[in-house]
Design a protein around this motif. Structure first.
Motif, PDB file in Angstrom:
ATOM      1  N   ALA A   8       0.823  -1.212   0.000  1.00 51.63           N
ATOM      2  CA  ALA A   8       0.000   0.000   0.000  1.00 51.63           C
ATOM      3  C   ALA A   8       0.854   1.257   0.000  1.00 51.63           C
ATOM      4  CB  ALA A   8      -0.917   0.015   1.216  1.00 51.63           C
ATOM      5  N   ILE A   9       0.342   2.275  -0.653  1.00 50.85           N
ATOM      6  CA  ILE A   9       0.858   3.636  -0.552  1.00 50.85           C
ATOM      7  C   ILE A   9      -0.228   4.482   0.094  1.00 50.85           C
ATOM      8  CG2 ILE A   9       1.435   5.739  -1.836  1.00 50.85           C
ATOM      9  CD1 ILE A   9       2.696   3.952  -3.982  1.00 50.85           C
ATOM     10  N   VAL A  10       0.150   5.281   1.077  1.00 48.78           N
ATOM     11  CA  VAL A  10      -0.771   6.265   1.657  1.00 48.78           C
ATOM     12  C   VAL A  10      -0.098   7.621   1.564  1.00 48.78           C
ATOM     13  CG1 VAL A  10      -2.145   6.972   3.642  1.00 48.78           C
ATOM     14  CG2 VAL A  10      -1.665   4.536   3.266  1.00 48.78           C
ATOM     15  N   THR A  11      -0.710   8.559   0.858  1.00 54.54           N
ATOM     16  CA  THR A  11      -0.139   9.901   0.768  1.00 54.54           C
ATOM     17  C   THR A  11      -0.657  10.759   1.915  1.00 54.54           C
ATOM     18  OG1 THR A  11      -1.858  10.899  -0.632  1.00 54.54           O
ATOM     19  CG2 THR A  11      -0.132   9.631  -1.739  1.00 54.54           C
ATOM     20  N   GLY A  12       0.144  11.721   2.311  1.00 56.22           N
ATOM     21  CA  GLY A  12      -0.222  12.553   3.457  1.00 56.22           C
ATOM     22  C   GLY A  12      -0.363  11.740   4.718  1.00 56.22           C
ATOM     23  N   ALA A  13       0.532  10.754   4.894  1.00 60.71           N
ATOM     24  CA  ALA A  13       0.369   9.761   5.963  1.00 60.71           C
ATOM     25  C   ALA A  13       1.157  10.073   7.229  1.00 60.71           C
ATOM     26  CB  ALA A  13       0.772   8.380   5.441  1.00 60.71           C
ATOM     27  N   GLY A  14       1.710  11.268   7.317  1.00 59.34           N
ATOM     28  CA  GLY A  14       2.500  11.596   8.497  1.00 59.34           C
ATOM     29  C   GLY A  14       1.674  12.001   9.700  1.00 59.34           C
ATOM     30  N   ARG A  15       0.453  12.422   9.451  1.00 61.84           N
ATOM     31  CA  ARG A  15      -0.414  12.892  10.536  1.00 61.84           C
ATOM     32  C   ARG A  15      -1.866  12.575  10.211  1.00 61.84           C
ATOM     33  NH1 ARG A  15       2.863  17.472   9.271  1.00 61.84           N
ATOM     34  NH2 ARG A  15       4.373  18.061  10.882  1.00 61.84           N
ATOM     35  N   GLY A  16      -2.737  12.780  11.194  1.00 67.66           N
ATOM     36  CA  GLY A  16      -4.180  12.768  10.984  1.00 67.66           C
ATOM     37  C   GLY A  16      -4.723  11.513  10.336  1.00 67.66           C
ATOM     38  N   ALA A  37      -2.450   4.475   7.454  1.00 62.72           N
ATOM     39  CA  ALA A  37      -1.205   3.713   7.374  1.00 62.72           C
ATOM     40  C   ALA A  37      -1.085   2.714   8.521  1.00 62.72           C
ATOM     41  CB  ALA A  37      -0.016   4.669   7.374  1.00 62.72           C
ATOM     42  N   LEU A  38      -1.410   3.164   9.724  1.00 63.09           N
ATOM     43  CA  LEU A  38      -1.309   2.281  10.888  1.00 63.09           C
ATOM     44  C   LEU A  38      -2.313   1.136  10.803  1.00 63.09           C
ATOM     45  CD1 LEU A  38      -0.865   4.900  13.776  1.00 63.09           C
ATOM     46  CD2 LEU A  38       0.902   3.455  12.745  1.00 63.09           C
ATOM     47  N   MET A  39      -3.535   1.432  10.376  1.00 66.67           N
ATOM     48  CA  MET A  39      -4.560   0.400  10.294  1.00 66.67           C
ATOM     49  C   MET A  39      -4.230  -0.610   9.193  1.00 66.67           C
ATOM     50  SD  MET A  39      -7.596  -0.495  11.711  1.00 66.67           S
ATOM     51  CE  MET A  39      -8.486   0.955  12.287  1.00 66.67           C
ATOM     52  N   LEU A  40      -3.769  -0.131   8.060  1.00 68.78           N
ATOM     53  CA  LEU A  40      -3.380  -1.041   6.982  1.00 68.78           C
ATOM     54  C   LEU A  40      -2.244  -1.954   7.424  1.00 68.78           C
ATOM     55  CD1 LEU A  40      -3.580   1.459   4.008  1.00 68.78           C
ATOM     56  CD2 LEU A  40      -4.870  -0.687   4.164  1.00 68.78           C
ATOM     57  N   ALA A  41      -1.254  -1.379   8.094  1.00 74.33           N
ATOM     58  CA  ALA A  41      -0.132  -2.185   8.578  1.00 74.33           C
ATOM     59  C   ALA A  41      -0.590  -3.200   9.625  1.00 74.33           C
ATOM     60  CB  ALA A  41       0.942  -1.276   9.162  1.00 74.33           C
ATOM     61  N   LYS A  42      -1.478  -2.780  10.502  1.00 72.76           N
ATOM     62  CA  LYS A  42      -2.026  -3.678  11.526  1.00 72.76           C
ATOM     63  C   LYS A  42      -2.694  -4.887  10.887  1.00 72.76           C
ATOM     64  CE  LYS A  42      -5.372  -3.732  15.353  1.00 72.76           C
ATOM     65  NZ  LYS A  42      -6.335  -2.903  16.134  1.00 72.76           N
ATOM     66  N   HIS A  43      -3.289  -4.676   9.717  1.00 75.13           N
ATOM     67  CA  HIS A  43      -3.985  -5.756   9.036  1.00 75.13           C
ATOM     68  C   HIS A  43      -3.140  -6.407   7.944  1.00 75.13           C
ATOM     69  CE1 HIS A  43      -7.949  -5.590  10.998  1.00 75.13           C
ATOM     70  NE2 HIS A  43      -7.603  -4.337  11.244  1.00 75.13           N
ATOM     71  N   ASP A  66       4.754  11.533   2.875  1.00 72.13           N
ATOM     72  CA  ASP A  66       4.374  12.816   3.465  1.00 72.13           C
ATOM     73  C   ASP A  66       5.487  13.828   3.263  1.00 72.13           C
ATOM     74  OD1 ASP A  66       3.606  14.953   5.470  1.00 72.13           O
ATOM     75  OD2 ASP A  66       2.040  13.497   5.877  1.00 72.13           O
ATOM     76  N   LEU A  67       5.120  15.008   2.775  1.00 71.71           N
ATOM     77  CA  LEU A  67       6.093  16.094   2.644  1.00 71.71           C
ATOM     78  C   LEU A  67       6.450  16.692   3.998  1.00 71.71           C
ATOM     79  CD1 LEU A  67       5.072  18.271  -0.450  1.00 71.71           C
ATOM     80  CD2 LEU A  67       7.227  17.080  -0.088  1.00 71.71           C
ATOM     81  N   GLY A  68       5.537  16.552   4.956  1.00 69.99           N
ATOM     82  CA  GLY A  68       5.774  17.124   6.267  1.00 69.99           C
ATOM     83  C   GLY A  68       5.555  18.623   6.324  1.00 69.99           C
ATOM     84  N   SER A  69       4.684  19.133   5.450  1.00 74.77           N
ATOM     85  CA  SER A  69       4.415  20.571   5.447  1.00 74.77           C
ATOM     86  C   SER A  69       3.374  20.917   6.503  1.00 74.77           C
ATOM     87  CB  SER A  69       3.916  21.009   4.062  1.00 74.77           C
ATOM     88  OG  SER A  69       2.691  20.370   3.761  1.00 74.77           O
ATOM     89  N   SER A  70       3.158  22.210   6.692  1.00 71.50           N
ATOM     90  CA  SER A  70       2.116  22.667   7.597  1.00 71.50           C
ATOM     91  C   SER A  70       0.760  22.434   6.947  1.00 71.50           C
ATOM     92  CB  SER A  70       2.299  24.152   7.907  1.00 71.50           C
ATOM     93  OG  SER A  70       2.199  24.909   6.723  1.00 71.50           O
ATOM     94  N   ALA A  71      -0.323  22.679   7.690  1.00 69.91           N
ATOM     95  CA  ALA A  71      -1.666  22.430   7.173  1.00 69.91           C
ATOM     96  C   ALA A  71      -1.989  23.287   5.955  1.00 69.91           C
ATOM     97  CB  ALA A  71      -2.700  22.679   8.271  1.00 69.91           C
ATOM     98  N   ASP A  72      -1.271  24.425   5.802  1.00 72.34           N
ATOM     99  CA  ASP A  72      -1.508  25.265   4.630  1.00 72.34           C
ATOM    100  C   ASP A  72      -0.488  25.013   3.526  1.00 72.34           C
ATOM    101  OD1 ASP A  72       0.725  26.423   5.745  1.00 72.34           O
ATOM    102  OD2 ASP A  72      -0.141  28.425   5.968  1.00 72.34           O
ATOM    103  N   GLU A 131       8.656   9.534   9.000  1.00 68.07           N
ATOM    104  CA  GLU A 131       9.603   8.614   9.630  1.00 68.07           C
ATOM    105  C   GLU A 131       9.079   8.110  10.970  1.00 68.07           C
ATOM    106  OE1 GLU A 131      13.008  11.087   9.727  1.00 68.07           O
ATOM    107  OE2 GLU A 131      13.588  10.686   7.641  1.00 68.07           O
ATOM    108  N   ALA A 132       8.372   8.970  11.699  1.00 72.37           N
ATOM    109  CA  ALA A 132       7.804   8.560  12.989  1.00 72.37           C
ATOM    110  C   ALA A 132       6.725   7.506  12.799  1.00 72.37           C
ATOM    111  CB  ALA A 132       7.236   9.776  13.718  1.00 72.37           C
ATOM    112  N   VAL A 133       5.898   7.649  11.753  1.00 71.59           N
ATOM    113  CA  VAL A 133       4.862   6.650  11.477  1.00 71.59           C
ATOM    114  C   VAL A 133       5.501   5.325  11.075  1.00 71.59           C
ATOM    115  CG1 VAL A 133       2.897   6.066   9.996  1.00 71.59           C
ATOM    116  CG2 VAL A 133       3.163   8.396  10.852  1.00 71.59           C
ATOM    117  N   VAL A 134       6.543   5.384  10.267  1.00 68.13           N
ATOM    118  CA  VAL A 134       7.258   4.166   9.888  1.00 68.13           C
ATOM    119  C   VAL A 134       7.824   3.475  11.123  1.00 68.13           C
ATOM    120  CG1 VAL A 134       9.323   3.284   8.708  1.00 68.13           C
ATOM    121  CG2 VAL A 134       7.811   4.898   7.548  1.00 68.13           C
TER     122      VAL A 134
END
Length: 299
Positions: free
Chosen positions: A9-17, A23-29, A37-43, A53-56
């Motif tokens: 699986a690929i999940v874009t914007g997967a660093g937060r929210g 990403a976590l649920m897919l990995a769990k299953h 994730d680019l790691g940009s601010s909400a704007d 990297e933290a999610v990984v």
């Protein structure tokens, strides 16, 4: 056997929210996950690889497999690089969850060209570009005689479906994603690919401060409610479901019904005769659906 055992699986914007929850649920299953994730601010300002990297690290600590990716999905070559990362690192691709997005809310009379362009680019092109490259990968797989059982899950919005004031850029992009998903579902079915979209309601950094929630409402706005639906849609069990947009949060899941043919009147080449009949069919037509739904709790 886990729901997505061995699927890539690929999940874009997967660093937060929401993306992180997906990403976590897919990995769990059982899925192997590229956490993009680019790691940009909400704007959309800045770049930081730390969230991905933290999610990984969290996935690996739980015994799963994941790799971080900082490609810009709204960039043509960046989107291609993202697909290539999944194929080169894990050996293939089965699931693409397009989730990356930003907000730059403004009433349209005050909205700048840059605020329009930045939001529509991230959401619309950031959905189209990865899907384009993934679709070409799956098309080649079918040409090579390999069985494809792939999924694309896009992220629309209630603002896009039901038109929230102050979000002309965001709503237009999200409505476009819903329509794009239906077209893509029709085009890609021949390659063994289903395409669906979700319109989620969840508490994330993009929605914080938009309302005063009760404890129950906060719980029902937990991103995991949406991630559960995304994980099922990503699984082999969902092969018969395609071309649908789902409203999703802790209060329930619903299939959003698209534009429908309404009341009809005869056409005329004389505009002076149109008034009475146009007034009649407008009166007979159902009103546009609002941002809230009476059968759900008001957000």
């Amino acid at each position: 056997m886990k729901l997505c055992e061995g699927r890539i699986a690929i999940v874009t914007g997967a660093g937060r929210g929401l993306g992180k929850a997906h990403a976590l649920m897919l990995a769990k299953h059982g899925a192997k996950v590229v956490v993009n994730d680019l790691g940009s601010s909400a704007d959309g300002i800045g770049q930081d690889t730390t969230p991905a990297e933290a999610v990984v690290a969290e996935i690996r600590a739980a015994g799963g497999e994941a790799v971080a990716d900082a490609s810009n999905v709204a960039n043509w070559e960046g989107a291609k690089s993202l697909i290539d990362t999944a194929v080169s690192h894990f050996g293939g691709l089965d699931i693409l969850v397009n989730n990356a997005g930003i907000l730059r809310d403004r009433m349209l009379i005050n909205m700048t060209e840059q605020e329009w362009d930045s939001v529509t680019t991230v959401h619309l092109k950031g959905t189209f570009a990865p899907t384009h490259h993934a679709a070409n990968y799956w098309r080649q797989q079918t040409k090579d005689g390999k069985k494809v059982d792939a999924r694309v899950i896009n992220t629309s919005s209630h603002s896009g479906l039901f038109c929230n004031i102050g979000q002309a850029n965001y709503a237009a992009a999200k409505a476009g994603i819903a329509s794009f998903s239906l077209v893509a579902a029709r085009e890609l079915q021949r390659y063994g690919v289903t395409v669906n979209a979700i319109a989620p309601r969840a508490t994330t950094r993009m929605t914080e401060g938009l309302g005063q929630w009760t404890p129950e409402q906060l719980e029902r706005r937990d991103p995991e409610w949406i991630a559960a639906l995304v994980t099922w849609l990503a699984s082999s069990q969902s092969s018969a479901v395609s071309g649908r947009v789902f409203e999703a949060w802790g209060f329930g899941y619903s299939v959003a019904e698209s534009w429908q043919h309404g009341p009809l009147t005869e056409a005329s080449k004389n505009p002076e005769t149109l008034g009475p009949e146009i007034t009649r069919i407008v009166g007979e037509a159902r009103k546009n659906a609002g941002i809230d739904r009476d059968t759900w709790m008001d957000i």
